[in-house]
Scaffold this motif. Structure first.
Motif, PDB file in Angstrom:
ATOM      1  N   LEU A 187      16.152 -15.593   1.769  1.00  0.00           N
ATOM      2  CA  LEU A 187      15.095 -15.412   0.777  1.00  0.00           C
ATOM      3  C   LEU A 187      15.512 -15.948  -0.590  1.00  0.00           C
ATOM      4  O   LEU A 187      16.694 -15.899  -0.944  1.00  0.00           O
ATOM      5  N   THR A 188      14.532 -16.386  -1.343  1.00  0.00           N
ATOM      6  CA  THR A 188      14.764 -16.657  -2.756  1.00  0.00           C
ATOM      7  C   THR A 188      14.816 -15.308  -3.462  1.00  0.00           C
ATOM      8  O   THR A 188      14.443 -14.274  -2.891  1.00  0.00           O
ATOM      9  N   PHE A 189      15.218 -15.317  -4.731  1.00  0.00           N
ATOM     10  CA  PHE A 189      15.233 -14.058  -5.463  1.00  0.00           C
ATOM     11  C   PHE A 189      13.818 -13.495  -5.601  1.00  0.00           C
ATOM     12  O   PHE A 189      13.605 -12.290  -5.494  1.00  0.00           O
ATOM     13  N   ALA A 190      12.838 -14.369  -5.832  1.00  0.00           N
ATOM     14  CA  ALA A 190      11.447 -13.905  -5.952  1.00  0.00           C
ATOM     15  C   ALA A 190      10.976 -13.250  -4.653  1.00  0.00           C
ATOM     16  O   ALA A 190      10.274 -12.234  -4.678  1.00  0.00           O
ATOM     17  N   GLN A 191      11.358 -13.806  -3.514  1.00  0.00           N
ATOM     18  CA  GLN A 191      10.983 -13.210  -2.227  1.00  0.00           C
ATOM     19  C   GLN A 191      11.703 -11.878  -2.018  1.00  0.00           C
ATOM     20  O   GLN A 191      11.109 -10.919  -1.518  1.00  0.00           O
ATOM     21  N   LEU A 192      12.980 -11.817  -2.404  1.00  0.00           N
ATOM     22  CA  LEU A 192      13.732 -10.570  -2.309  1.00  0.00           C
ATOM     23  C   LEU A 192      13.083  -9.503  -3.183  1.00  0.00           C
ATOM     24  O   LEU A 192      12.919  -8.355  -2.770  1.00  0.00           O
ATOM     25  N   HIS A 193      12.664  -9.885  -4.382  1.00  0.00           N
ATOM     26  CA  HIS A 193      11.956  -8.962  -5.274  1.00  0.00           C
ATOM     27  C   HIS A 193      10.681  -8.455  -4.611  1.00  0.00           C
ATOM     28  O   HIS A 193      10.358  -7.264  -4.678  1.00  0.00           O
ATOM     29  N   ALA A 194       9.932  -9.345  -3.971  1.00  0.00           N
ATOM     30  CA  ALA A 194       8.679  -8.956  -3.314  1.00  0.00           C
ATOM     31  C   ALA A 194       8.936  -7.952  -2.192  1.00  0.00           C
ATOM     32  O   ALA A 194       8.230  -6.938  -2.082  1.00  0.00           O
ATOM     33  N   VAL A 195       9.935  -8.208  -1.368  1.00  0.00           N
ATOM     34  CA  VAL A 195      10.260  -7.288  -0.268  1.00  0.00           C
ATOM     35  C   VAL A 195      10.681  -5.935  -0.823  1.00  0.00           C
ATOM     36  O   VAL A 195      10.233  -4.885  -0.347  1.00  0.00           O
ATOM     37  N   TYR A 196      11.531  -5.946  -1.838  1.00  0.00           N
ATOM     38  CA  TYR A 196      11.979  -4.696  -2.457  1.00  0.00           C
ATOM     39  C   TYR A 196      10.790  -3.927  -3.038  1.00  0.00           C
ATOM     40  O   TYR A 196      10.662  -2.711  -2.842  1.00  0.00           O
ATOM     41  N   GLY A 197       9.902  -4.631  -3.723  1.00  0.00           N
ATOM     42  CA  GLY A 197       8.720  -3.990  -4.289  1.00  0.00           C
ATOM     43  C   GLY A 197       7.836  -3.368  -3.221  1.00  0.00           C
ATOM     44  O   GLY A 197       7.315  -2.258  -3.392  1.00  0.00           O
ATOM     45  N   ILE A 198       7.675  -4.066  -2.119  1.00  0.00           N
ATOM     46  CA  ILE A 198       6.861  -3.535  -1.019  1.00  0.00           C
ATOM     47  C   ILE A 198       7.513  -2.283  -0.440  1.00  0.00           C
ATOM     48  O   ILE A 198       6.844  -1.266  -0.207  1.00  0.00           O
ATOM     49  N   LEU A 199       8.820  -2.337  -0.208  1.00  0.00           N
ATOM     50  CA  LEU A 199       9.518  -1.180   0.364  1.00  0.00           C
ATOM     51  C   LEU A 199       9.472   0.040  -0.554  1.00  0.00           C
ATOM     52  O   LEU A 199       9.407   1.169  -0.078  1.00  0.00           O
ATOM     53  N   THR A 200       9.519  -0.181  -1.852  1.00  0.00           N
ATOM     54  CA  THR A 200       9.503   0.966  -2.770  1.00  0.00           C
ATOM     55  C   THR A 200       8.099   1.486  -3.046  1.00  0.00           C
ATOM     56  O   THR A 200       7.936   2.653  -3.394  1.00  0.00           O
ATOM     57  N   SER A 201       7.094   0.634  -2.890  1.00  0.00           N
ATOM     58  CA  SER A 201       5.733   1.095  -3.193  1.00  0.00           C
ATOM     59  C   SER A 201       4.988   1.613  -1.969  1.00  0.00           C
ATOM     60  O   SER A 201       4.155   2.509  -2.094  1.00  0.00           O
ATOM     61  N   LEU A 202       5.271   1.077  -0.809  1.00  0.00           N
ATOM     62  CA  LEU A 202       4.534   1.474   0.393  1.00  0.00           C
ATOM     63  C   LEU A 202       4.592   2.988   0.644  1.00  0.00           C
ATOM     64  O   LEU A 202       3.569   3.592   0.986  1.00  0.00           O
ATOM     65  N   PRO A 203       5.740   3.635   0.460  1.00  0.00           N
ATOM     66  CA  PRO A 203       5.774   5.088   0.676  1.00  0.00           C
ATOM     67  C   PRO A 203       4.910   5.889  -0.289  1.00  0.00           C
ATOM     68  O   PRO A 203       4.671   7.076  -0.068  1.00  0.00           O
ATOM     69  N   THR A 204       4.419   5.271  -1.363  1.00  0.00           N
ATOM     70  CA  THR A 204       3.573   5.997  -2.309  1.00  0.00           C
ATOM     71  C   THR A 204       2.094   5.962  -1.925  1.00  0.00           C
ATOM     72  O   THR A 204       1.281   6.618  -2.574  1.00  0.00           O
ATOM     73  N   VAL A 205       1.755   5.189  -0.896  1.00  0.00           N
ATOM     74  CA  VAL A 205       0.367   5.121  -0.449  1.00  0.00           C
ATOM     75  C   VAL A 205      -0.039   6.497   0.082  1.00  0.00           C
ATOM     76  O   VAL A 205       0.733   7.170   0.767  1.00  0.00           O
ATOM     77  N   ASP A 206      -1.245   6.904  -0.233  1.00  0.00           N
ATOM     78  CA  ASP A 206      -1.726   8.249   0.088  1.00  0.00           C
ATOM     79  C   ASP A 206      -2.194   8.347   1.542  1.00  0.00           C
ATOM     80  O   ASP A 206      -3.392   8.450   1.817  1.00  0.00           O
ATOM     81  N   TRP A 207      -1.219   8.306   2.453  1.00  0.00           N
ATOM     82  CA  TRP A 207      -1.482   8.522   3.871  1.00  0.00           C
ATOM     83  C   TRP A 207      -0.711   9.766   4.302  1.00  0.00           C
ATOM     84  O   TRP A 207       0.374  10.041   3.786  1.00  0.00           O
ATOM     85  N   ALA A 208      -1.270  10.492   5.247  1.00  0.00           N
ATOM     86  CA  ALA A 208      -0.525  11.595   5.842  1.00  0.00           C
ATOM     87  C   ALA A 208       0.714  10.994   6.519  1.00  0.00           C
ATOM     88  O   ALA A 208       0.712   9.826   6.914  1.00  0.00           O
ATOM     89  N   GLU A 209       1.760  11.785   6.655  1.00  0.00           N
ATOM     90  CA  GLU A 209       3.011  11.272   7.227  1.00  0.00           C
ATOM     91  C   GLU A 209       2.800  10.680   8.622  1.00  0.00           C
ATOM     92  O   GLU A 209       3.343   9.630   8.949  1.00  0.00           O
ATOM     93  N   GLU A 210       1.988  11.338   9.426  1.00  0.00           N
ATOM     94  CA  GLU A 210       1.725  10.837  10.784  1.00  0.00           C
ATOM     95  C   GLU A 210       1.075   9.455  10.734  1.00  0.00           C
ATOM     96  O   GLU A 210       1.435   8.555  11.503  1.00  0.00           O
ATOM     97  N   GLU A 211       0.122   9.274   9.844  1.00  0.00           N
ATOM     98  CA  GLU A 211      -0.543   7.979   9.700  1.00  0.00           C
ATOM     99  C   GLU A 211       0.436   6.924   9.174  1.00  0.00           C
ATOM    100  O   GLU A 211       0.421   5.778   9.621  1.00  0.00           O
ATOM    101  N   PHE A 212       1.291   7.321   8.243  1.00  0.00           N
ATOM    102  CA  PHE A 212       2.290   6.389   7.709  1.00  0.00           C
ATOM    103  C   PHE A 212       3.196   5.887   8.831  1.00  0.00           C
ATOM    104  O   PHE A 212       3.415   4.683   8.977  1.00  0.00           O
ATOM    105  N   VAL A 213       3.714   6.806   9.627  1.00  0.00           N
ATOM    106  CA  VAL A 213       4.605   6.434  10.731  1.00  0.00           C
ATOM    107  C   VAL A 213       3.870   5.555  11.742  1.00  0.00           C
ATOM    108  O   VAL A 213       4.425   4.574  12.248  1.00  0.00           O
ATOM    109  N   GLU A 214       2.629   5.881  12.017  1.00  0.00           N
ATOM    110  CA  GLU A 214       1.844   5.082  12.959  1.00  0.00           C
ATOM    111  C   GLU A 214       1.656   3.653  12.450  1.00  0.00           C
ATOM    112  O   GLU A 214       1.780   2.695  13.206  1.00  0.00           O
TER     113      GLU A 214
END
Length: 132
Positions: free
Chosen positions: A78-105
């Protein structure tokens, strides 16, 4: 899943190679796919990834166009910009308002695992001694 992600200098200047195991590779891939399908706002995509067009740039390194059965997990370059994008996705996705079961699914793993993977990327970059 291993307890670390080693990051090395890629063969092309300005690229980083993430030495990930199979489960880490698939988690990165799933997280990007879920984010790209669930987030319709260009402003939010840019906020999270650093640029609205960051997800399409991840298609080749994460084999997003391949079916799950055809994907060959392994190091991710990855380029640094792509690494930043992946990191941002990983840190923000858990904040989405889904029940835990839906998140895991949807994501295929628990919120804690997704955040732990982001932490592994951060510590891998810190441990690499590579410049931005």
């Amino acid at each position: 899943m291993t307890n670390e992600v080693e990051i090395r200098r890629g063969p092309e200047d300005g690229r980083y190679v993430l030495m990930v195991d199979d489960s880490q590779f698939h988690l990165l891939r799933r997280a990007v796919v879920v984010f790209s399908y669930q987030e319709e706002s260009a402003v939010v995509r840019a906020l999270v990834t650093g640029a609205d067009d960051a997800v399409p740039a991840l298609a080749r390194p994460l084999q997003l166009d391949a079916s799950y059965d055809d994907v060959v997990p392994g190091p991710v370059e990855l380029t640094f910009a792509q690494l930043h994008a992946v990191y941002g996705i990983l840190t923000s996705l858990p904040t989405v308002d889904w029940a835990e079961e839906e998140f895991v699914e949807r994501v295929g793993d628990f919120r804690e695992t997704v955040l732990r993977t982001a932490s592994l990327l951060r510590s891998g970059l810190l441990g690499s001694g590579l410049p931005v």
